[in-house]
Design an enzyme around this catalytic site. Structure first.
Site, mmCIF file in Angstrom:
data_model
loop_
_atom_site.group_PDB
_atom_site.id
_atom_site.type_symbol
_atom_site.label_atom_id
_atom_site.label_comp_id
_atom_site.label_asym_id
_atom_site.label_seq_id
_atom_site.Cartn_x
_atom_site.Cartn_y
_atom_site.Cartn_z
ATOM 1 N N GLU A 192 0.832 -1.216 0.000
ATOM 2 C CA GLU A 192 0.000 0.000 0.000
ATOM 3 C C GLU A 192 0.861 1.260 0.000
ATOM 4 O O GLU A 192 0.608 2.206 0.754
ATOM 5 C CB GLU A 192 -0.945 -0.007 1.203
ATOM 6 N N GLU A 194 -3.989 -9.085 0.414
ATOM 7 C CA GLU A 194 -4.473 -8.846 1.774
ATOM 8 C C GLU A 194 -5.992 -8.878 1.723
ATOM 9 O O GLU A 194 -6.597 -8.199 0.888
ATOM 10 C CB GLU A 194 -3.974 -7.472 2.224
HETATM 11 C C1 GAL Z 1 -3.994 -2.664 5.444
HETATM 12 C C2 GAL Z 1 -2.501 -2.634 5.722
HETATM 13 C C3 GAL Z 1 -2.136 -3.517 6.887
HETATM 14 C C4 GAL Z 1 -3.058 -3.250 8.025
HETATM 15 C C5 GAL Z 1 -4.461 -3.536 7.574
HETATM 16 C C6 GAL Z 1 -5.518 -3.417 8.635
HETATM 17 O O1 GAL Z 1 -4.411 -1.570 4.738
HETATM 18 O O2 GAL Z 1 -1.787 -3.066 4.601
HETATM 19 O O3 GAL Z 1 -0.807 -3.279 7.260
HETATM 20 O O4 GAL Z 1 -2.924 -1.928 8.391
HETATM 21 O O5 GAL Z 1 -4.792 -2.627 6.553
HETATM 22 O O6 GAL Z 1 -6.791 -3.616 8.076
#
Ligand code: GAL
Length: 835
Positions: free
Chosen positions: A436, A512
């Site tokens: 991100e 993710e």
């Molecule tokens: C994402 C990020 C992670 C964590 C996660 C929590 O955007 O890449 O490191 O912060 O959100 O939802």
């Protein structure tokens, strides 16, 4: 196979490793360290009197001892990625632990008498952070990024045959992290002594370009260093390949006469017949022994573990391992180990992998940084694929003092060390260059992605490269996603079809996913799907119906990866809860750890674990009922019951009265379930969970009977209302332990009623005592809002359970662990620790 070089963990005070002329020696610098949180340039002076400093063993995380405070690294910022517009006081973002500031470590180590030309290397698996290393008062080097492995050739600074002072200054800046980074020499330190003719650190690169069941080609490239002025013609490199059972398969000797024309690298090829292929189900490992021979003697000997396997991404079809389509059932994990903090520990890592494998998980993303060597080794040996990641930030900041301060000078060096460190590991199947990063919103910045991906390709053309992107609207239109080998998307699975349509790769990876939040044993009513819900107790509902503003529930990902053939799998945020990032409790202290984990900070599975298990490990029988059934005061109130099972259908009974049969609704499709109404009525959940939404609570027994596809009852489970807390029960994670002073037992402690039912609201403070061949180490209960110390030999139960950690001593014997709490019978377990 007999390993002929020594790998010792000697106390620095003990005698030095004796060196034969033919082999290297490697010493783990574990003991004899002194530590302080003060800062003074005098500390690098060898004669400085450090006797009053704290004696510590490395790996050591100075911050995990607390105390917790909202003032530790309180960040007054607006977290743009989370949609915050105005700065707020984030307490607990980095865990509320005291990692900011400086710390010094010193050790007086023995360096052997060196023969002419011999070399000494000091290697750190990771030091948090901005490490400045001094040897006998002189600076040996600086490495700022706390997650990376690095080494310095210290030959010119050492006094052979004498005590040598090593001093390391570390400094963690405030606002340098989005989570708890840990602090100190939290990973291992090694001292390596070699001949003047040697193979440098990470000097081998083994690839398997052609793999079939019948034969495999193994290419070994070995870097070689010879003493200045050496006659190459007098040297040769013998590489021998050993099978998983330890038999020598092949051996090739190559003269070094052409070394100068080959970048000091020797290239050798082997054909291995009927190779034992590496996979998560069969993690077969080969070993290459490299012997550097000069003037008739073995000058250096270097072992490399590798696997024979092929990986391939096929457009429209997916990811193939050894020619078989393999879907990533992955989790993202942070590096901390809960109550152990960032201090690396092999037993703790292997316990995590065991828990994940039983869930059906086949891959870990090391979010968002370089893993510890122990993790990658365990994944190689236990069968777990790894996406090895480098950065959470490039040039553009997410946190003021984050990697953006280092990027220009260090990115290439950091990525190089990551790749060279792990490119022989069969478990590593993909590199991830960023998470991100803010650059994704700036079209011209795609050059940075290109630069980083090219470094990966140059150093390791065999693995695809990805990055986790959370701005699909930007990256689908500015080349950011198009240039990657694999376009990785964080959240927003509803954008996958558009990504597929627009991108050239013709596959989509969920780098993710989910970010569902829940707390073990906590149930909130009414049961409704909610985004960013907060409660006075700083917990989230165990019904698995809550998520973040940008994220979703597990089934929103399951359905995409099941129904869209071009989706190659997902990495759930996260496998285990971690320290820091207590979203959505940004400003609500106390809250020191995440709620995202499928498993809590104590390593105890939450209900969600069984949902993933039912979907990812369908061969294993899963029949899990939630919630617990002890709700005094809820009599007569609607209390939904969910069942997570791999079976298609089940019938539920409350006190013998049928509540009806439910069947997983396989007719629910992606398109029909996008709407808000469908989300509200749990349409997608109906395909994967069995839900009885209208059941009313009455004390007694909830029973579930599962049916197979033919309608035959195949399994049954029940949960009963618990009576008064009566006794403690303790259960250890393994049968026996190693008496090496490092192994750890993870002991589940729970309180039950007289019939053995878990008392799900019990919160007694449990005291621990350890006698015999081990010591008490730490405990955790999975309560993110607790401020209890992890190291005190006592802790409150959280929803009836906690985990106590016992460390073995170096002498074998019995370890007796006792847990006691007021008003209940205590419990005891005897563990065996053997050499
Ligand atoms: C994402 C990020 C992670 C964590 C996660 C929590 O955007 O890449 O490191 O912060 O959100 O939802």
């Amino acid at each position: 196979m007999k390993k002929s070089f020594c790998y010792t963990a000697l106390s620095a005070a003990m005698a030095v490793v004796s060196l034969s002329a033919s082999a290297r020696s490697t010493q783990l610098l574990e003991k004899g360290w002194r530590f302080t949180r003060e800062d003074n340039s005098e500390f690098s002076v060898p004669s400085y009197d450090d006797r009053l400093w704290q004696a510590v063993t490395v790996p050591h995380d100075w911050a995990i001892y607390g105390p917790f405070s909202w003032q530790n690294d309180m960040q007054k910022v607006a977290i743009a990625q989370d949609g915050q517009k105005e700065a707020m006081e984030h307490a607990g973002r980095t865990g509320g632990l005291p990692f900011v500031g400086t710390g010094w470590y010193r050790n007086d180590i023995d360096i052997p008498a060196l023969a002419p030309g011999e070399r000494v290397t000091l290697k750190f698996d990771g030091a948090m952070s901005h490490a400045r290393v001094y040897v006998n008062g002189k600076e040996a080097g600086y490495w700022p990024y706390g997650y990376n492995s690095f080494y310095f050739d210290i030959t010119g600074l050492v006094k052979p045959g004498e005590k040598n002072n090593i001093a390391v200054r570390l400094e963690n800046l405030p606002e340098s992290s989005r989570w708890y980074p840990g602090a100190g020499l939290y990973r291992n330190v090694h001292l390596i002594v070699t001949d003047g003719a040697y193979i440098p650190v990470w000097g081998t690169y083994i690839t398997t370009p052609n793999v079939s069941k019948e034969w495999a080609k193994v290419d070994v490239a070995t870097e070689v260093r010879l003493p200045a002025g050496a006659d190459e013609a007098q040297y040769s490199l013998r590489t021998s390949v050993y099978s998983p059972s330890g038999e020598m398969v092949k051996s090739v000797t190559t003269p070094l006469s052409d070394l100068q024309y080959n970048d000091s690298t020797v290239r050798q090829s082997f054909v291995v017949d009927r190779p034992a292929l590496w996979s998560p189900d069969a993690p077969q490992l080969y070993e290459a022994k490299s012997e550097l021979i000069g003037n008739g003697k073995v000058r250096d000997e270097y072992l490399t573990t590798f696997g024979i396997r092929s990986i391939e991404i096929r457009p429209n079809e997916g990811f193939f391992l050894n020619g078989e389509k393999t879907v990533f059932k992955g989790v993202c994990n942070h590096h901390d180990l809960g109550p152990l903090g960032a201090a690396v520990n092999d037993a703790a890592i292997r316990r995590q992998i065991r828990i994940l494998k039983d869930m059906g998980c086949n891959a870990i993303r090391t979010s968002h940084n370089m893993p510890a060597p122990e993790l990658v080794k365990a994944c190689d040996e236990m069968g777990m694929m790894v996406m090895a990641e480098s950065f959470d930030e490039w040039r553009r900041p997410k946190v003021k003092n984050g990697y953006n301060l280092l990027f220009d000078e260090w990115a290439e060096k950091d990525l190089t060390n990551l790749i060279k460190n792990y490119r022989n590991s069969p478990s590593v199947v993909m590199w991830c260059i960023g998470n991100e990063v803010s650059e994704q919103w700036h079209p011209g910045d795609v050059k940075t992605a290109y630069f980083l991906q090219n470094i990966c390709h140059r150093l390791d053309p065999t693995r695809p490269v990805t990055q986790g992107m959370d701005g699909p609207d930007a990256v689908l239109n500015n080349n950011f996603a198009a240039i990657m080998d694999v376009a990785g998307f964080n959240y927003r699975p509803f954008k996958y079809p558009e990504a597929y349509q627009k991108l050239p790769q013709q596959i989509v990876l969920g780098t993710e996913t989910a970010s569902t939040v829940s707390s073990r044993g906590v149930y909130k009513f009414p049961v409704e799907r909610k985004a960013m819900a907060t409660y006075d107790d700083h917990q989230a509902s165990g019904y698995d119906v809550e998520h973040c503003g940008w994220s979703n529930l597990p089934e929103d990902d399951f359905i995409q990866h099941e129904d869209l053939p071009y989706c190659i799998g997902e990495f759930v945020w996260t496998g285990f809860d971690y320290l820091g990032e207590p979203t959505p409790y940004y400003t609500n202290w106390p809250s020191h750890s995440s709620l995202f984990g499928i498993v809590d900070l104590a390593g105890i599975p939450k209900d969600r674990y069984y949902l993933y298990r039912s979907h990812w490990n369908p061969e294993a029988s899963t029949l899990h009922i939630l919630p617990h059934w002890t709700f005094p005061g809820r009599e007569g109130e609607v209390t939904p019951v969910f069942v997570y099972t791999n079976h298609p259908e089940a019938e539920l009974f409350i006190n013998g009265v049928s509540q009806g049969r439910r069947k997983k609704d396989l007719s629910v499709g992606i398109d029909s379930s996008y709407t808000e109404a469908a989300q509200k009525s749990f349409e997608r959940q109906k395909r994967y969970r069995l839900m009885w939404m209208d059941t009313r609570y009455e004390p007694g027994t909830v029973t579930v009977v599962a049916y197979d596809a033919a309608g035959t009852p195949v399994d049954t489970a029940e949960v009963r209302t618990a009576g008064k807390p009566h006794h403690l029960v303790v259960t250890a994670d393994r049968d026996s332990y190693v008496a090496d002073g490092r192994d750890m037992a993870f002991i589940n402690v729970k309180v039950v009623d007289k019939d053995g039912n878990l008392c799900p609201d019990a919160s007694q403070k449990v005291k621990f005592a350890v006698k015999g061949a081990g010591t008490y180490h730490a405990a955790a209960n999975g309560d993110a809002s607790s401020l209890e110390s992890f190291q005190e030999p006592q802790m409150s139960l959280f929803h009836g359970q906690l985990t106590a950690v016992v460390r073995t001593g170096e002498k074998p014997g019995e370890i007796v662990f006792t847990a006691s709490a007021p008003g209940v019978k205590s419990a005891r377990i005897t563990l065996n620790s053997t050499k």
